[in-house]
Write a protein that holds these residues in place. Sequence first.
Motif, PDB file in Angstrom:
ATOM      1  N   ALA A 139      -4.339 -37.711   7.751  1.00 42.64           N
ATOM      2  CA  ALA A 139      -4.987 -38.212   6.532  1.00 42.64           C
ATOM      3  C   ALA A 139      -6.111 -39.413   7.044  1.00 42.64           C
ATOM      4  CB  ALA A 139      -3.903 -39.302   5.709  1.00 42.64           C
ATOM      5  N   MET A 140      -5.740 -40.368   8.164  1.00 41.73           N
ATOM      6  CA  MET A 140      -6.691 -40.990   8.855  1.00 41.73           C
ATOM      7  C   MET A 140      -8.047 -40.307   9.333  1.00 41.73           C
ATOM      8  SD  MET A 140      -4.116 -43.331  11.177  1.00 41.73           S
ATOM      9  CE  MET A 140      -5.757 -44.413  12.007  1.00 41.73           C
ATOM     10  N   ILE A 141      -7.876 -38.948  10.098  1.00 41.32           N
ATOM     11  CA  ILE A 141      -8.794 -38.150  10.498  1.00 41.32           C
ATOM     12  C   ILE A 141      -9.936 -37.827   9.301  1.00 41.32           C
ATOM     13  CG2 ILE A 141      -9.438 -35.777  11.581  1.00 41.32           C
ATOM     14  CD1 ILE A 141      -7.059 -36.534  13.151  1.00 41.32           C
ATOM     15  N   ARG A 142      -9.097 -37.325   7.944  1.00 35.18           N
ATOM     16  CA  ARG A 142      -9.902 -36.808   6.853  1.00 35.18           C
ATOM     17  C   ARG A 142     -10.684 -38.195   6.182  1.00 35.18           C
ATOM     18  NH1 ARG A 142      -5.111 -34.102   5.557  1.00 35.18           N
ATOM     19  NH2 ARG A 142      -4.553 -36.098   4.087  1.00 35.18           N
ATOM     20  N   GLN A 143     -10.099 -39.255   6.271  1.00 30.50           N
ATOM     21  CA  GLN A 143     -10.774 -40.359   5.892  1.00 30.50           C
ATOM     22  C   GLN A 143     -11.800 -40.857   6.857  1.00 30.50           C
ATOM     23  OE1 GLN A 143      -8.971 -44.371   6.413  1.00 30.50           O
ATOM     24  NE2 GLN A 143      -8.920 -44.522   4.248  1.00 30.50           N
ATOM     25  N   GLU A 190      -3.001 -51.343   1.334  1.00 27.89           N
ATOM     26  CA  GLU A 190      -1.710 -51.460   1.504  1.00 27.89           C
ATOM     27  C   GLU A 190      -1.311 -50.106   1.643  1.00 27.89           C
ATOM     28  OE1 GLU A 190       0.169 -54.253  -1.013  1.00 27.89           O
ATOM     29  OE2 GLU A 190      -0.887 -55.992  -0.048  1.00 27.89           O
ATOM     30  N   ASN A 191      -1.776 -49.114   0.700  1.00 29.64           N
ATOM     31  CA  ASN A 191      -1.009 -47.924   0.402  1.00 29.64           C
ATOM     32  C   ASN A 191      -1.921 -46.677   1.677  1.00 29.64           C
ATOM     33  OD1 ASN A 191       0.879 -48.652  -1.195  1.00 29.64           O
ATOM     34  ND2 ASN A 191      -0.946 -48.719  -2.772  1.00 29.64           N
ATOM     35  N   GLY A 192      -2.934 -47.273   2.368  1.00 28.36           N
ATOM     36  CA  GLY A 192      -3.645 -46.265   3.265  1.00 28.36           C
ATOM     37  C   GLY A 192      -2.598 -46.049   4.337  1.00 28.36           C
ATOM     38  N   PRO A 193      -3.352 -44.478   4.911  1.00 27.17           N
ATOM     39  CA  PRO A 193      -2.724 -44.316   6.196  1.00 27.17           C
ATOM     40  C   PRO A 193      -2.670 -44.934   7.313  1.00 27.17           C
ATOM     41  CG  PRO A 193      -4.941 -42.891   5.750  1.00 27.17           C
ATOM     42  CD  PRO A 193      -4.579 -43.611   4.338  1.00 27.17           C
ATOM     43  N   VAL A 194      -3.881 -45.837   7.479  1.00 26.09           N
ATOM     44  CA  VAL A 194      -3.810 -46.681   8.557  1.00 26.09           C
ATOM     45  C   VAL A 194      -2.904 -48.083   8.526  1.00 26.09           C
ATOM     46  CG1 VAL A 194      -5.072 -48.243   9.704  1.00 26.09           C
ATOM     47  CG2 VAL A 194      -6.349 -46.496   8.778  1.00 26.09           C
ATOM     48  N   ALA A 195      -2.755 -48.334   7.318  1.00 20.42           N
ATOM     49  CA  ALA A 195      -1.721 -49.519   6.936  1.00 20.42           C
ATOM     50  C   ALA A 195      -0.390 -48.868   6.803  1.00 20.42           C
ATOM     51  CB  ALA A 195      -1.811 -50.159   5.465  1.00 20.42           C
ATOM     52  N   ARG A 196      -0.114 -47.697   6.524  1.00 21.75           N
ATOM     53  CA  ARG A 196       1.295 -47.043   6.603  1.00 21.75           C
ATOM     54  C   ARG A 196       1.722 -46.849   8.076  1.00 21.75           C
ATOM     55  NH1 ARG A 196       0.749 -42.246   2.728  1.00 21.75           N
ATOM     56  NH2 ARG A 196       2.998 -41.780   3.496  1.00 21.75           N
ATOM     57  N   LEU A 197       0.740 -46.398   8.825  1.00 24.78           N
ATOM     58  CA  LEU A 197       0.953 -45.982  10.606  1.00 24.78           C
ATOM     59  C   LEU A 197       1.478 -47.177  10.993  1.00 24.78           C
ATOM     60  CD1 LEU A 197       1.457 -43.501  12.203  1.00 24.78           C
ATOM     61  CD2 LEU A 197      -1.005 -43.515  12.750  1.00 24.78           C
ATOM     62  N   ARG A 198       0.529 -48.253  10.825  1.00 25.82           N
ATOM     63  CA  ARG A 198       0.720 -49.481  11.428  1.00 25.82           C
ATOM     64  C   ARG A 198       2.050 -50.116  11.186  1.00 25.82           C
ATOM     65  NH1 ARG A 198      -5.112 -52.297   9.730  1.00 25.82           N
ATOM     66  NH2 ARG A 198      -6.449 -51.512  11.584  1.00 25.82           N
TER      67      ARG A 198
END
Length: 300
Positions: free
Chosen positions: A50-54, A74-82
């Motif tokens: 998802a981060m790559i697509r973003q 807060e719901n984005g893939p970067v935040a969730r992966l963090r």
Amino acid sequence: MSDRVIRLHVGAHKTATTYIQDTLAYNRDASAGAGVAYWPRETVRPLVNAMIRQRKEAPRSTLARAKAHFSPSENGPVARLRDLFSGRFNVTVSDENLLGEAQDSFEESLYPNARAQLITLKAALPETRLEILVALRSYDAFLSSLYAEALRNGSMLHPQDAKSLQACVAGAWPRLIAEIRDTFPNARLLVWRYEDFGHLENGILARLSGLDDASLKKRDSAQATLNPSIKAIKRYLRDAPQMDWVDRTVHMRALTARYPQTDPSSRFTLWTAEEAATLSQRYAQDVETIKSRDDVEFLA
């Protein structure tokens, strides 16, 4: 910087990655008790993708790309992966697709998207100690296995087109190691040959799991994903042009089961004996190049 350590086992493909991941998953509860949070590829891979697509879908300007990539949502893939990498536990992740998918390596070079994907992942990593683990494999066996893996994922690549990579494969592993080091200049970088995994296995699993030999459990059924046989691949290449991607993927798996490898002569290879010998020699030279780096720990 925190005393915690994050360990990223990034592959490569077809170097016992499935076996390692299955073993880590089987010992996940025990690892937690030893202070290691193991996040399986099924948890991490969708977030990285998802981060790559973003990143790819972001506006073309550098500033806009950066803002989209480091979105504070807060719901984005970067935040969730963090979130997965935060907390007080050490963290282990094992996913060969962090370097790219199997079919990527037949587009222009070995793992052409590795640098971009690792830079994308880096955005989610905290400031803490980092270890990167990667296995290498002889080019002849590696590319044949990688080609078979691409077919298992629905590729329609012809063997002759796959063989075109032979001309540019020399230096591929040193280039990949250099890209990993450039992306993570302060990481501890551990590298080994797949051919040595038999006697390195326990030490590698101990490092990733946090468990010693006495505590680590291995499943009798854990094994590497079997490649299709020569007969299965020939049948696939005959049938697949009339199929869409979904049917090709299912058909290849059915053929793998129907026509299993029965002995060494049934194993698929892209190469003649002479070509394989040349690739093996190139591999030996490239391994020595990597061993000579003073910023790589080569396990042997």
